[in-house]
Design a protein around this motif. Structure first.
Motif, PDB file in Angstrom:
ATOM      1  N   ASP A 302      13.918 -19.347  -0.426  1.00  0.00           N
ATOM      2  CA  ASP A 302      14.622 -20.343   0.658  1.00  0.00           C
ATOM      3  C   ASP A 302      14.435 -19.699   2.062  1.00  0.00           C
ATOM      4  OD1 ASP A 302      15.180 -21.889  -1.348  1.00  0.00           O
ATOM      5  OD2 ASP A 302      17.221 -21.536  -1.450  1.00  0.00           O
ATOM      6  N   THR A 303      14.698 -18.443   2.129  1.00  0.00           N
ATOM      7  CA  THR A 303      14.733 -17.713   3.542  1.00  0.00           C
ATOM      8  C   THR A 303      13.304 -17.339   4.000  1.00  0.00           C
ATOM      9  OG1 THR A 303      16.762 -16.876   3.003  1.00  0.00           O
ATOM     10  CG2 THR A 303      15.773 -16.079   4.889  1.00  0.00           C
ATOM     11  N   PHE A 304      12.420 -16.921   2.976  1.00  0.00           N
ATOM     12  CA  PHE A 304      11.298 -16.114   3.319  1.00  0.00           C
ATOM     13  C   PHE A 304       9.985 -16.875   3.136  1.00  0.00           C
ATOM     14  CE2 PHE A 304      14.411 -12.740   3.014  1.00  0.00           C
ATOM     15  CZ  PHE A 304      14.466 -12.220   4.420  1.00  0.00           C
ATOM     16  N   GLY A 305      10.326 -17.911   2.017  1.00  0.00           N
ATOM     17  CA  GLY A 305       9.170 -18.887   1.532  1.00  0.00           C
ATOM     18  C   GLY A 305       8.532 -18.294   0.381  1.00  0.00           C
ATOM     19  N   HIS A 306       8.180 -19.112  -0.504  1.00  0.00           N
ATOM     20  CA  HIS A 306       7.636 -18.923  -1.895  1.00  0.00           C
ATOM     21  C   HIS A 306       6.411 -18.034  -1.950  1.00  0.00           C
ATOM     22  CE1 HIS A 306       9.968 -21.889  -4.395  1.00  0.00           C
ATOM     23  NE2 HIS A 306       9.730 -22.629  -3.142  1.00  0.00           N
ATOM     24  N   PRO A 307       5.562 -17.899  -1.093  1.00  0.00           N
ATOM     25  CA  PRO A 307       4.573 -16.740  -1.026  1.00  0.00           C
ATOM     26  C   PRO A 307       4.945 -15.344  -1.040  1.00  0.00           C
ATOM     27  CG  PRO A 307       3.738 -18.629   0.499  1.00  0.00           C
ATOM     28  CD  PRO A 307       5.244 -18.766   0.168  1.00  0.00           C
ATOM     29  N   LYS A 308       6.192 -15.070  -0.084  1.00  0.00           N
ATOM     30  CA  LYS A 308       6.869 -13.728  -0.332  1.00  0.00           C
ATOM     31  C   LYS A 308       7.710 -13.737  -1.615  1.00  0.00           C
ATOM     32  CE  LYS A 308       5.720 -13.031   3.838  1.00  0.00           C
ATOM     33  NZ  LYS A 308       4.721 -11.856   4.111  1.00  0.00           N
ATOM     34  N   GLY A 309       8.077 -14.757  -2.102  1.00  0.00           N
ATOM     35  CA  GLY A 309       8.754 -14.570  -3.315  1.00  0.00           C
ATOM     36  C   GLY A 309       7.924 -14.247  -4.486  1.00  0.00           C
ATOM     37  N   ASP A 310       6.445 -14.758  -4.403  1.00  0.00           N
ATOM     38  CA  ASP A 310       5.425 -14.327  -5.442  1.00  0.00           C
ATOM     39  C   ASP A 310       5.313 -12.755  -5.375  1.00  0.00           C
ATOM     40  OD1 ASP A 310       5.506 -17.083  -6.248  1.00  0.00           O
ATOM     41  OD2 ASP A 310       3.419 -17.321  -5.210  1.00  0.00           O
ATOM     42  N   LEU A 311       5.185 -12.520  -4.171  1.00  0.00           N
ATOM     43  CA  LEU A 311       5.005 -10.854  -3.923  1.00  0.00           C
ATOM     44  C   LEU A 311       6.048 -10.140  -4.717  1.00  0.00           C
ATOM     45  CD1 LEU A 311       3.931 -10.551  -0.277  1.00  0.00           C
ATOM     46  CD2 LEU A 311       2.637 -10.490  -2.182  1.00  0.00           C
ATOM     47  N   VAL A 312       6.964 -10.560  -4.790  1.00  0.00           N
ATOM     48  CA  VAL A 312       8.479  -9.819  -5.388  1.00  0.00           C
ATOM     49  C   VAL A 312       8.064  -9.957  -7.000  1.00  0.00           C
ATOM     50  CG1 VAL A 312      10.816  -9.938  -5.936  1.00  0.00           C
ATOM     51  CG2 VAL A 312      10.119 -10.191  -3.500  1.00  0.00           C
ATOM     52  N   LEU A 313       7.870 -11.288  -7.517  1.00  0.00           N
ATOM     53  CA  LEU A 313       7.649 -11.477  -8.693  1.00  0.00           C
ATOM     54  C   LEU A 313       6.304 -10.364  -9.377  1.00  0.00           C
ATOM     55  CD1 LEU A 313       7.969 -15.231  -8.999  1.00  0.00           C
ATOM     56  CD2 LEU A 313       9.747 -13.478  -9.735  1.00  0.00           C
ATOM     57  N   ALA A 318       4.110  -5.619 -12.289  1.00  0.00           N
ATOM     58  CA  ALA A 318       3.370  -4.450 -12.503  1.00  0.00           C
ATOM     59  C   ALA A 318       4.305  -3.103 -12.867  1.00  0.00           C
ATOM     60  CB  ALA A 318       2.872  -4.138 -10.817  1.00  0.00           C
ATOM     61  N   GLN A 319       5.567  -3.014 -12.172  1.00  0.00           N
ATOM     62  CA  GLN A 319       6.475  -2.145 -12.620  1.00  0.00           C
ATOM     63  C   GLN A 319       6.730  -2.087 -14.357  1.00  0.00           C
ATOM     64  OE1 GLN A 319       6.098  -0.310  -9.758  1.00  0.00           O
ATOM     65  NE2 GLN A 319       8.269   0.302 -10.306  1.00  0.00           N
TER      66      GLN A 319
END
Length: 419
Positions: A302-313, A318-319
């Motif tokens: 909600d704060t940074f947008g779904h593209p940034k959320g996708d980076l987190v996922l 990868a981890q």
């Protein structure tokens, strides 16, 4: 007079012209007149101004002039556009030669044939062959036309690209090495190969193996139509050869894509569930199921947008791939929920510590500036069992309850349960 009547009986155009500029017409027959849309000699002479150059299409006149400069006593064939009185053009084939008469005068003699219909047929055939090549290439097929009488072979499609070598007659002949299953039929009635004898077959289909460039056997499907002469002898065989290895690889790739989560590349929910069910049936030791999700992930989206959320996922996926074994089942359930199943592993201190550390340190190497410097943690629910009758649903329910317990206890931790 008899000579003129003879020329007028010929089906093609006949003419004679001088060698002076623009080649003044001396004589031509009735067929030459009709070819140019004229009924009488006077009408044609008026149409072309009495010179042969005006009977040739404007776009070809320069080239014809150059050709005639090299014309000698031997005959020469040329094709160009011809002009009709109604303004249309047609294709004409000229057979020309240059002769000197007994008075020492040079003449150009010519025979003209209207080639328009033939060229259209050739163009149509060319388009048909082009379509066959295109369609064969699209489908990774090789279309073939075999002439049994002279053992000639015409191919459409890139055989060498698919098999790594040039084709030979035996690749398409019915004597090719069959695979384990062979099917041959005539019309709607099935037939075995050893029953062919004098049977009049129309369609043939069979599986076979062809040898590739490095000697490996390539599985193919062979489909053809047999064509007979009036005595019942096979004269042609037209069909296609389908590289089933490429199709098999494409199907495997499509299955792989259907099993994977497109964002993270991990197994999707349904595939992970099926793999875990299978692993439980084959398991003869401990099994550990881990369900985890990101803490406060909705706030990140909600704060940074779904593209940034996708980076987190993607970072978490990868981890997980690095932390767990290749034989462990790692999947994304959807949203920010992930699942890992470790079979033949006991939930001991080492495994428990690894999962607990993951909850806190999974994002230590992540560039948090992309999400305003916020720290990302995980909560996890873990259940272990050695029960031979354990099912995925039972383990999932217990692990899910442990996950919610971890959320209630403050997040960023893992809760464990043995069953």
């Amino acid at each position: 007079m008899e000579e003129i009547e003879f020329y007028n009986c010929l089906p093609g155009g006949v003419f004679r012209c001088g060698t002076e500029e623009d080649w003044p017409l001396d004589f031509f027959n009735a067929a030459f007149c009709k070819m140019h849309g004229c009924e009488t000699e006077a009408e044609l002479r008026d149409f072309v101004g009495g010179v042969w150059i005006n009977a040739i299409g404007q776009e070809d006149r320069t080239e014809i002039r150059q050709v005639l400069q090299t014309l000698q006593t031997q005959s020469m064939a040329v094709e160009c556009h011809g002009c009709r009185k109604d303004g249309t053009n047609f294709w004409v084939h000229y057979l020309l030669c240059r002769k000197t008469d007994r008075d020492g005068k040079d003449w150009i003699y010519g025979m003209a044939t209207d080639m328009t219909e033939k060229r259209e047929q050739i163009l149509e055939l060319s388009r048909g062959e082009e379509c066959l090549h295109i369609l064969a290439g699209i489908g990774n097929h090789v279309v073939f036309d075999m002439n049994a009488a002279d053992r000639t072979l015409r191919l459409y499609g890139n055989f060498a690209k698919q098999f790594g070598r040039e084709p030979v007659w035996e690749d398409f002949h019915l004597a090719c090495k069959p695979a384990r299953t062979v099917h041959v039929w005539s019309g709607a009635n099935g037939a075995n190969l050893n029953m062919i004898g004098n049977m009049r077959l129309e369609n043939v289909q069979k599986d076979l193996y062809l040898t590739g460039e490095d000697g490996q056997e390539i599985w193919c499907k062979y489909q053809s139509r047999l064509l007979y002469d009036e005595t019942g002898k096979v004269v042609r065989q037209v069909g296609r050869l389908i590289n089933m290895e490429e199709i098999k690889e494409e199907q495997a790739m499509l299955r792989e894509q259907a099993q994977r989560d497109p964002l993270t590349g991990l197994f999707n929910r349904e595939t992970a569930r099926m793999l875990i069910q299978h692993a439980l049936k084959e398991n003869d030791g401990y099994c550990v199921l881990v369900i985890m999700d990101l803490d406060n992930f909705k706030h990140i989206n909600d704060t940074f947008g779904h593209p940034k959320g996708d980076l987190v996922l993607k970072h978490l996926a990868a981890q997980l791939g690095v932390l767990f074994r290749s034989r462990d089942v790692i999947g994304r359930l959807g949203g920010d929920e992930f699942m890992v199943c470790l079979c033949q592993v006991k939930l001991g201190r080492k495994v428990a510590q690894r999962i607990s550390d993951l909850c806190v340190h999974a994002f230590d190497g992540f560039d948090s500036s992309q999400i305003g410097g916020e720290k990302v943690t995980l909560s996890a629910g873990v259940v272990s069992t050695k029960r031979p009758d354990a099912t995925f649903e039972e383990l999932y329910i217990r692990a899910d309850k442990a996950l919610y317990r971890a959320k209630r206890l403050g997040k960023g931790i893992a809760c464990f349960e043995s069953w």
